[in-house]
Design a protein around this motif. Structure first.
Motif, PDB file in Angstrom:
ATOM      1  N   GLN A 250      45.218  40.950  36.420  1.00  0.00           N
ATOM      2  CA  GLN A 250      46.170  41.586  35.523  1.00  0.00           C
ATOM      3  C   GLN A 250      46.155  43.100  35.681  1.00  0.00           C
ATOM      4  O   GLN A 250      47.207  43.748  35.629  1.00  0.00           O
ATOM      5  N   ALA A 251      44.980  43.663  35.887  1.00  0.00           N
ATOM      6  CA  ALA A 251      44.885  45.113  36.082  1.00  0.00           C
ATOM      7  C   ALA A 251      45.601  45.546  37.356  1.00  0.00           C
ATOM      8  O   ALA A 251      46.254  46.601  37.391  1.00  0.00           O
ATOM      9  N   GLN A 252      45.504  44.753  38.399  1.00  0.00           N
ATOM     10  CA  GLN A 252      46.213  45.072  39.639  1.00  0.00           C
ATOM     11  C   GLN A 252      47.720  45.055  39.431  1.00  0.00           C
ATOM     12  O   GLN A 252      48.442  45.932  39.935  1.00  0.00           O
ATOM     13  N   LEU A 257      52.886  47.681  39.058  1.00  0.00           N
ATOM     14  CA  LEU A 257      54.232  47.625  38.501  1.00  0.00           C
ATOM     15  C   LEU A 257      54.509  48.746  37.512  1.00  0.00           C
ATOM     16  O   LEU A 257      55.619  49.283  37.466  1.00  0.00           O
ATOM     17  N   PHE A 258      53.507  49.093  36.687  1.00  0.00           N
ATOM     18  CA  PHE A 258      53.750  50.048  35.603  1.00  0.00           C
ATOM     19  C   PHE A 258      52.914  51.312  35.715  1.00  0.00           C
ATOM     20  O   PHE A 258      53.004  52.166  34.826  1.00  0.00           O
ATOM     21  N   THR A 262      43.613  50.391  33.513  1.00  0.00           N
ATOM     22  CA  THR A 262      42.919  49.373  32.722  1.00  0.00           C
ATOM     23  C   THR A 262      41.449  49.759  32.595  1.00  0.00           C
ATOM     24  O   THR A 262      40.797  50.065  33.599  1.00  0.00           O
ATOM     25  N   ILE A 263      40.954  49.745  31.356  1.00  0.00           N
ATOM     26  CA  ILE A 263      39.533  49.973  31.084  1.00  0.00           C
ATOM     27  C   ILE A 263      38.926  48.636  30.681  1.00  0.00           C
ATOM     28  O   ILE A 263      39.412  47.975  29.752  1.00  0.00           O
ATOM     29  N   VAL A 289      40.099  49.149  38.049  1.00  0.00           N
ATOM     30  CA  VAL A 289      39.607  49.123  36.673  1.00  0.00           C
ATOM     31  C   VAL A 289      38.577  50.230  36.500  1.00  0.00           C
ATOM     32  O   VAL A 289      37.891  50.620  37.455  1.00  0.00           O
ATOM     33  N   THR A 290      38.518  50.737  35.293  1.00  0.00           N
ATOM     34  CA  THR A 290      37.437  51.639  34.896  1.00  0.00           C
ATOM     35  C   THR A 290      36.432  50.816  34.107  1.00  0.00           C
ATOM     36  O   THR A 290      36.765  50.269  33.045  1.00  0.00           O
TER      37      THR A 290
END
Length: 601
Positions: A250-252, A257-258, A262-263, A289-290
């Motif tokens: 989901q983070a990718q 796209l947006f 993402t943390i 991701v962070t």
């Protein structure tokens, strides 16, 4: 009929006027609005009765137009005939709708629709629920003797103590409310500057329980959501590798796209094994991701070195007593308790009003708060939960006390706080960092002949739940490593202590261990044997080539063949000689080596 028509001047009344006007303009019958319910007449020859959409009075059809004009113009309503059963609840006498103009208020006795009071009245009519008049207003009813609504002038103390734990309800949302950890998150620190600028790096938060790791993560979450970043929380105690992969996928998508970051917060990250931790490596490396991980274990042992190199480790310490006092006072203000000082008789309220949870106010001694700040050992969660438990217990007991002739009230004392905690809260983890820290401190204290410190660290381990046999095994090792030949009886003492602990167990065996520890602290120290054996091991490791063979005269010769090969030839049996025997026992290559000889420093 529109239900809103019951309120004069409302949109329902306007619709009724429009329907009435349109019917008159069309020359049609104005006896009843479309869809208006009518009751059948008693006889076919009688004129059909029509119900007024404003005051609900039933009139003959010929009189409805004039009656409707009067209702709409006057803004009032005619009383309902007593012979008819009221379909709508009437407002209680003397009630008024707040916020409405005087001319818009219904007259006394005007019917109001119970449907408008369904939100908070549980479906009851306003008269039954004690609600106020005024159609369309979703407000709590006014109780006699109170200047505001009953529900929500403020939560009662009982309600505040129920549901979520106090530690969860008082979790701060901003860095300004975060208490403690000044060396890491104080003003002008690097981490605080990064968080305030919303430049959040990958972090590993390491610290004892209750020091603020999860709270800091929640603060970062609130800040990140306001700035358009996603914040996802997982717990390593329940999450699986597939859950982590789903979050990363989901983070990718969000990033591609947006352009949205993402943390990912992983609580108890040390619960993930090495292969699960490897899942984060490429995604943390490329910035998909962070990662923010929280752990109570030493990251050097529990987190992959490759993952550590991609994150910054933030070490959070136990909260100080001053920080704990500030946190507890915040809880006291939230609960509305009254604090009794050393010289107070009636107490000073921590907030503007005392608790409304019971008939009596609730007091707490200032000494009790100070004691709790010390006993919780820097664990904010333990301190807040201990305060909550003590207050709940006193309220449930219903005990009251009199202070200087004043009104009775419920009092929470220092004894109640201690009773709730049962004992001082000792931070100790039998399988973690504190385990190794305490045993190391015990060894070094005995080695330094400090008997007081030795007893202290022993008590820290035993009172924290350590296995007494583990301590006894370490004492056996200490007897040979640090005392050695300076006091050969030390080893006997250690073995006897181990056997005694094995026989009787805790808590009786604590005195046996204490005796042994004090004996070792007072005993003379010698590391002669320990150091010599270390030199032998070093000699073996540093030897190049094959190890030298055992000399023939030192070999045993149980068979004739071995005797013929020279095994045992020339060996001198020492007890047969009155004086010293000159004989070599080391291999030829090590002849003359002295492992006990001290090296010059």
């Amino acid at each position: 009929m529109s239900l809103s028509a019951a309120e004069p001047g409302s949109r329902g009344g306007e619709r009724a006027r429009a329907d009435y006007s349109s019917r008159r303009a069309a020359g049609g019958s104005a006896s009843c609005p479309p869809g208006e319910p009518m009751e059948p007449t008693e006889g076919a020859e009688e004129e059909r009765l029509v119900q007024c959409p404003v005051c609900l009075q039933e009139l003959p059809g010929a009189d409805i137009n004039a009656h409707l004009d009067r209702c709409l113009q006057a803004g009032g309503a005619q009383p309902e005939p007593p012979s008819k059963r009221p379909r709508l609840a009437a407002a209680p006498p003397g009630s008024q709708a707040e916020g409405q103009p005087e001319q818009a208020r219904p007259a006394a006795g005007s019917p109001v629709f119970s449907l408008f009071h369904k939100g908070r009245g549980g479906g009851q009519s306003p008269a039954a629920a004690g609600g106020r008049s005024g159609a369309g207003r979703d407000e709590a009813p006014v109780q006699p003797g109170h200047g505001c609504a009953a529900a929500p002038c403020g939560e009662s103390l009982a309600h505040k103590l129920q549901g979520k734990p106090l530690a969860e309800r008082l979790r701060p949302d901003t860095l300004g409310d975060y208490v403690g950890q000044e060396p890491v998150l104080g003003a002008q620190t690097l981490l605080r500057s990064l968080l305030e600028s919303h430049e959040i790096p990958s972090l590993i938060l390491w610290g004892p329980p209750g020091c603020g790791k999860t709270t800091l993560a929640h603060i970062i979450a609130n800040s990140s959501k306001k700035n358009g970043m996603r914040f996802v929380t997982l717990s390593a105690t329940s999450a699986k590798t597939n859950d982590v992969r789903d979050v990363i996928s989901q983070a990718q998508n969000e990033k591609r796209l947006f352009k949205r970051k993402t943390i990912l917060f992983i609580d108890e990250i040390h619960r993930f094994n090495k292969s699960q931790q490897d899942t984060f490596l490429p995604h943390v490396e490329c910035g998909t991701v962070t990662l923010i991980g929280a752990t109570t274990e030493n990251p050097s042992f529990q987190v992959n070195a490759a993952l550590l190199s991609r994150c910054r480790v933030i070490v959070l310490e136990k909260l100080s007593v001053e920080a704990m006092e500030a946190i507890l006072m915040r809880a006291v203000r939230f609960l509305g308790l009254r604090v009794l000082g050393q010289s107070d008789q009636h107490g000073t309220p921590a907030t503007g009003s005392s608790s409304k949870s019971s008939e009596f106010p609730v007091y707490i001694e200032e000494k009790a708060l100070n004691t709790l700040a010390y006993l919780c050992d820097g664990d904010a969660r333990t301190g807040l939960n201990g305060l909550q438990l003590a207050v709940q217990a006193r309220i449930a007991a219903g005990s009251t006390t009199t202070k200087g002739g004043a009104a009775d009230g419920i009092l929470v004392t220092e004894e109640h706080i201690k009773e709730g905690l049962q004992r001082s809260h000792i931070l100790y983890d039998r399988a973690g960092e504190e385990h190794y820290n305490c045993i190391s401190a015990l060894h070094k204290s005995m080695r330094g002949s400090d008997e007081n410190a030795s007893l202290y660290w022993l008590a820290r381990m035993l009172e924290g739940g350590e296995d007494p046999l583990y301590v006894a095994r370490r004492l056996v090792r200490f007897a040979s490593e640090d005392i050695g030949l300076a006091d050969p009886l030390a080893l006997t003492q250690a073995v006897a202590a181990y056997q005694g602990c094995h026989f009787i167990g805790m808590p009786e065996c604590e005195v046996i261990l204490a005796q042994c520890v004090v004996y070792f602290a007072r005993a003379p120290k010698s590391i002669e044997v320990y150091r010599a054996y270390g030199k032998v091991k070093e000699c073996l490791r540093m030897h190049t080539g094959p190890l030298p063979p055992v000399p023939l005269h030192l070999r045993n010769a149980p068979t004739r063949l071995m005797k013929n090969l020279g095994y045992g030839k020339g060996y001198k049996y020492n007890p047969m000689y009155k004086g010293p025997v000159e004989q070599d026992y080391l291999p030829q290559e090590l002849k003359g080596t002295d492992f006990f000889k001290e090296q010059e420093t």
